[in-house]
Design a protein around this motif. Structure first.
Motif, PDB file in Angstrom:
ATOM      1  N   SER A 208       6.976   6.082   7.683  1.00 22.61           N
ATOM      2  CA  SER A 208       5.568   5.892   8.044  1.00 22.61           C
ATOM      3  C   SER A 208       5.129   4.443   7.824  1.00 22.61           C
ATOM      4  O   SER A 208       3.935   4.138   7.896  1.00 22.61           O
ATOM      5  CB  SER A 208       4.682   6.830   7.211  1.00 22.61           C
ATOM      6  OG  SER A 208       4.803   6.548   5.814  1.00 22.61           O
ATOM      7  N   PHE A 209       6.094   3.562   7.594  1.00 26.94           N
ATOM      8  CA  PHE A 209       5.776   2.169   7.285  1.00 26.94           C
ATOM      9  C   PHE A 209       5.167   1.448   8.478  1.00 26.94           C
ATOM     10  O   PHE A 209       5.618   1.584   9.622  1.00 26.94           O
ATOM     11  CB  PHE A 209       7.044   1.438   6.859  1.00 26.94           C
ATOM     12  CG  PHE A 209       6.867  -0.042   6.660  1.00 26.94           C
ATOM     13  CD1 PHE A 209       6.168  -0.534   5.573  1.00 26.94           C
ATOM     14  CD2 PHE A 209       7.391  -0.949   7.575  1.00 26.94           C
ATOM     15  CE1 PHE A 209       6.000  -1.898   5.386  1.00 26.94           C
ATOM     16  CE2 PHE A 209       7.235  -2.313   7.396  1.00 26.94           C
ATOM     17  CZ  PHE A 209       6.534  -2.788   6.301  1.00 26.94           C
ATOM     18  N   GLU A 210       4.137   0.666   8.192  1.00 18.76           N
ATOM     19  CA  GLU A 210       3.553  -0.249   9.164  1.00 18.76           C
ATOM     20  C   GLU A 210       3.491  -1.623   8.516  1.00 18.76           C
ATOM     21  O   GLU A 210       2.987  -1.754   7.394  1.00 18.76           O
ATOM     22  CB  GLU A 210       2.144   0.201   9.563  1.00 18.76           C
ATOM     23  CG  GLU A 210       1.506  -0.701  10.611  1.00 18.76           C
ATOM     24  CD  GLU A 210       0.122  -0.219  11.011  1.00 18.76           C
ATOM     25  OE1 GLU A 210      -0.069   0.120  12.189  1.00 18.76           O
ATOM     26  OE2 GLU A 210      -0.771  -0.186  10.133  1.00 18.76           O
TER      27      GLU A 210
ATOM     28  N   PRO B  38       0.829  -1.211   0.000  1.00 20.01           N
ATOM     29  CA  PRO B  38       0.000   0.000   0.000  1.00 20.01           C
ATOM     30  C   PRO B  38       0.861   1.259   0.000  1.00 20.01           C
ATOM     31  O   PRO B  38       1.926   1.308   0.596  1.00 20.01           O
ATOM     32  CB  PRO B  38      -0.808  -0.123   1.296  1.00 20.01           C
ATOM     33  CG  PRO B  38      -0.057  -1.100   2.140  1.00 20.01           C
ATOM     34  CD  PRO B  38       0.621  -2.033   1.203  1.00 20.01           C
ATOM     35  N   ALA B  39       0.394   2.273  -0.700  1.00 18.07           N
ATOM     36  CA  ALA B  39       1.142   3.524  -0.830  1.00 18.07           C
ATOM     37  C   ALA B  39       1.155   4.286   0.493  1.00 18.07           C
ATOM     38  O   ALA B  39       0.208   4.181   1.289  1.00 18.07           O
ATOM     39  CB  ALA B  39       0.525   4.388  -1.920  1.00 18.07           C
ATOM     40  N   PRO B  40       2.205   5.039   0.756  1.00  8.94           N
ATOM     41  CA  PRO B  40       2.228   5.879   1.956  1.00  8.94           C
ATOM     42  C   PRO B  40       1.053   6.858   1.939  1.00  8.94           C
ATOM     43  O   PRO B  40       0.677   7.386   0.882  1.00  8.94           O
ATOM     44  CB  PRO B  40       3.561   6.633   1.840  1.00  8.94           C
ATOM     45  CG  PRO B  40       4.404   5.797   0.939  1.00  8.94           C
ATOM     46  CD  PRO B  40       3.446   5.149  -0.029  1.00  8.94           C
ATOM     47  N   THR B  41       0.472   7.081   3.086  1.00  8.35           N
ATOM     48  CA  THR B  41      -0.649   8.018   3.195  1.00  8.35           C
ATOM     49  C   THR B  41      -0.248   9.302   3.909  1.00  8.35           C
ATOM     50  O   THR B  41      -1.049  10.237   3.996  1.00  8.35           O
ATOM     51  CB  THR B  41      -1.813   7.361   3.964  1.00  8.35           C
ATOM     52  OG1 THR B  41      -1.352   6.928   5.255  1.00  8.35           O
ATOM     53  CG2 THR B  41      -2.359   6.158   3.191  1.00  8.35           C
ATOM     54  N   VAL B  42       0.981   9.354   4.417  1.00  6.80           N
ATOM     55  CA  VAL B  42       1.480  10.527   5.129  1.00  6.80           C
ATOM     56  C   VAL B  42       2.683  11.071   4.380  1.00  6.80           C
ATOM     57  O   VAL B  42       3.612  10.320   4.045  1.00  6.80           O
ATOM     58  CB  VAL B  42       1.887  10.162   6.574  1.00  6.80           C
ATOM     59  CG1 VAL B  42       2.438  11.383   7.305  1.00  6.80           C
ATOM     60  CG2 VAL B  42       0.710   9.572   7.333  1.00  6.80           C
ATOM     61  N   ALA B  43       2.684  12.364   4.095  1.00  6.12           N
ATOM     62  CA  ALA B  43       3.818  12.980   3.412  1.00  6.12           C
ATOM     63  C   ALA B  43       5.030  12.978   4.347  1.00  6.12           C
ATOM     64  O   ALA B  43       4.891  13.279   5.541  1.00  6.12           O
ATOM     65  CB  ALA B  43       3.482  14.408   2.997  1.00  6.12           C
ATOM     66  N   PRO B  44       6.213  12.634   3.848  1.00  2.00           N
ATOM     67  CA  PRO B  44       7.388  12.590   4.720  1.00  2.00           C
ATOM     68  C   PRO B  44       7.825  13.991   5.145  1.00  2.00           C
ATOM     69  O   PRO B  44       7.837  14.929   4.332  1.00  2.00           O
ATOM     70  CB  PRO B  44       8.451  11.934   3.832  1.00  2.00           C
ATOM     71  CG  PRO B  44       8.043  12.284   2.432  1.00  2.00           C
ATOM     72  CD  PRO B  44       6.537  12.296   2.447  1.00  2.00           C
TER      73      PRO B  44
ATOM     74  N   ASN C 204      16.318   1.757  12.257  1.00  2.00           N
ATOM     75  CA  ASN C 204      15.770   1.299  10.970  1.00  2.00           C
ATOM     76  C   ASN C 204      14.588   2.140  10.517  1.00  2.00           C
ATOM     77  O   ASN C 204      14.348   2.276   9.315  1.00  2.00           O
ATOM     78  CB  ASN C 204      15.348  -0.167  11.074  1.00  2.00           C
ATOM     79  CG  ASN C 204      14.723  -0.670   9.789  1.00  2.00           C
ATOM     80  OD1 ASN C 204      15.368  -0.733   8.751  1.00  2.00           O
ATOM     81  ND2 ASN C 204      13.440  -1.016   9.842  1.00  2.00           N
ATOM     82  N   ASN C 205      13.841   2.675  11.446  1.00  2.00           N
ATOM     83  CA  ASN C 205      12.641   3.426  11.100  1.00  2.00           C
ATOM     84  C   ASN C 205      12.907   4.899  10.813  1.00  2.00           C
ATOM     85  O   ASN C 205      11.965   5.701  10.761  1.00  2.00           O
ATOM     86  CB  ASN C 205      11.587   3.268  12.200  1.00  2.00           C
ATOM     87  CG  ASN C 205      10.994   1.862  12.214  1.00  2.00           C
ATOM     88  OD1 ASN C 205      10.962   1.184  11.184  1.00  2.00           O
ATOM     89  ND2 ASN C 205      10.545   1.405  13.372  1.00  2.00           N
TER      90      ASN C 205
END
Length: 398
Positions: free
Chosen positions: A134-136, A101-107, A152-153
Motif C-alpha cells: 500500500s506504499f505511496e 507515515p504508517a500504513p492506513t490499509v490492512a494488508p 516490486n509492489n
C-alpha cells in the motif's frame, strides 16, 4: 500456554574466537586487542576490501543510467535538485511520523505452503506470504514512477510457524543488499536453531530484491540504485512501510512479541524501523550502515559516479548529505527503549565500517554494542554473538 525460554548455547558455525562488548569509551583500539585478534582483524580487512570493490561495482552499474541521464538532460538535473531539496526539507523536521507515515490499509495477505526445502530446513511448518504493497512515495514527484512498478509492489516474506500451540514470540530477519535468498539467511543466522528454541521466524524481502526485483533486473537489489538518489530514498521508505504492514499482519494473527534483526542494508533498515515504530520488543542491527552517503565515498568505483553526479548537478557534498539524512536512523529518535537495543559490528568490516555502528551507538544513548574480530561476511566469533543475542532477547521475548 507454556513456552520454554530459549537456551543460551548456540551452534558453532565458524571458529569461536572471542569478541566482546564495547565499554563506555566505545569499540576497542587496535592496541587493546590480543595478537590473535589483531591478526584476524587485519586479514578480514584485506578480504573485505575485495568484497567492497565487487559490491561497489554492482552499485555503480545500477547508478550509471541515472547519472548519464542527469548529465545529458537539463530537465533531469533540475528534477534531481528539486528532489534533493524535498528530502532535505523533510529530514530537517526530524519527525519520523512525517517521513515514514504508517500504513492506513490492512494488508490482504495470501499464505501458501513454502517449498519442501524450506520445510526441511526449518523442521517445521513454513508458509510463503505475499500481499500488495500500500506504499505511496512520500515525494509526489516519484509517485507515477512507482505506480509503474509491478513486481516490486508485491511484498514477499517467509513465515516459520509452530502449529501446535498458536503464535509464538517472533524473530523477524531482514537480509542485506544482494543477499535475499531465504535459505542463505536461514543458515547464516542459525534460524533453525532459533526456531527449535521456541521462536517463530519471519524472513522479510526488501524492495527490489528477490521476487520483488523488476523484470530484466540484472541482479537482486538493482532497482534500489537505478532510480537515482530519490529512488533510493523511496526504496528505504517503502522498506519501512511494508515491514510495518507485516507487523500489522503478525499482530492480527495474535503475535504479541516481535523482535527484529537485520544484516548490512537489513541492519540499516532495522535501525530505521526502530525509529518509526514502537511495537518492536527489541532491535538488533548487525553490521549496519547508517550514513550510506559517507560510505559510498569510500566505495570504488561507485564513489566516482557519485562525485560525477554531484558535479553534473552542481550539488555540494553538504547538500547531498542533507538530503540523504532523510533515510538515516541518526536523524530520528529511536522508539525502542534503550535496554532493548543491541548493535553488532565487525572490527575488520570495510563494507559497513565499525565507525558506522559506533555512530549509531552514540545516537542510541550508548546502548549495548557487541563486536567480533571479523568482516562483513566472515563473522568470526559468531557463536559468541548468537549467545549474546539469546541472552539479550530472552528477557523480552519469553
Amino acid at each position: 500456554m507454556a513456552i520454554v525460554a530459549a537456551p543460551v548455547d548456540a551452534p558453532a558455525l565458524v571458529p569461536d574466537i572471542p569478541g566482546g562488548d564495547a565499554d563506555s569509551r566505545g569499540l576497542p583500539s587496535r592496541s587493546e586487542l590480543t595478537a590473535g585478534q589483531r591478526a584476524i582483524v587485519d586479514a578480514s580487512v584485506v578480504a573485505d576490501i575485495g568484497l567492497r570493490t565487487a559490491v561497489a561495482s554492482l552499485v555503480g552499474v545500477a547508478m550509471l543510467p541515472p547519472v548519464i541521464a542527469a548529465t545529458l538532460r537539463r530537465s533531469e538535473l533540475k528534477a534531481e535538485r528539486d528532489n534533493l531539496a524535498f528530502y532535505a526539507d523533510l529530514a530537517a523536521r526530524q519527525d519520523s511520523t512525517a517521513s515514514f507515515p504508517a500504513p492506513t490499509v490492512a494488508p490482504a495477505v495470501s499464505a501458501r505452503a513454502a517449498n519442501p526445502l524450506a520445510n526441511w530446513m526449518a523442521h517445521g511448518h513454513v508458509e510463503h506470504l505475499r500481499f500488495t504493497s500500500s506504499f505511496e512515495p512520500v515525494n509526489p514527484a516519484m509517485r507515477l514512477r512507482w505506480q509503474r512498478l509491478e513486481r516490486n509492489n508485491v511484498v514477499h516474506a517467509q513465515h516459520w510457524r509452530h502449529d501446535e500451540d498458536g503464535p509464538r514470540p517472533t524473530l523477524c530477519v531482514i537480509h542485506g543488499f544482494l543477499g535475499s535468498a531465504y535459505m542463505f539467511n536461514g543458515l547464516f543466522f542459525s534460524l533453525p536453531w532459533f526456531f527449535r528454541s521456541g521462536y517463530d521466524i519471519v524472513l522479510y524481502t526488501l524492495p527490489f530484491h528477490g521476487r520483488r526485483a523488476e523484470k530484466y533486473s540484472p541482479f537482486s537489489g538493482y532497482g534500489c540504485f537505478a532510480n537515482g538518489m530519490a529512488g533510493f530514498a523511496e526504496s528505504m521508505a517503502q522498506a519501512v512501510h511494508d515491514f510495518r504492514s507485516v507487523l500489522d499482519y503478525l499482530e492480527y494473527t495474535g503475535v504479541g512479541r516481535i523482535a527484529l534483526t537485520g544484516m548490512s542494508l537489513g541492519g540499516y533498515t532495522s535501525s530505521l524501523i526502530a525509529s518509526a515504530d514502537d511495537r518492536l520488543a527489541a532491535v538488533i542491527p548487525n553490521v549496519p550502515l547508517v550514513t550510506p552517503e559517507s560510505a559510498f565515498d569510500d566505495w570504488f568505483p561507485a564513489n566516482k559516479l557519485v562525485t560525477l553526479g554531484r558535479k553534473a548537478g552542481g550539488v555540494s557534498k553538504v547538500e547531498s548529505a542533507a538530503a540523504s539524512s532523510y533515510h538515516s536512523p541518526l536523524n530520528y529518535a529511536p522508539r525502542v527503549p534503550k535496554d532493548r537495543r543491541l548493535i553488532i559490528t565487525g572490527l575488520g568490516d570495510r563494507l559497513a565500517p565499525p565507525q558506522q555502528a559506533e555512530a549509531l551507538w552514540e545516537h542510541w544513548d550508548r546502548c549495548a554494542l557487541h563486536w567480533f574480530p571479523g568482516n562483513h561476511v566472515l563473522h568470526v566469533s559468531q557463536p559468541e554473538y548468537l549467545r549474546r543475542m539469546t541472552r539479550f532477547l530472552r528477557t523480552f521475548m519469553f
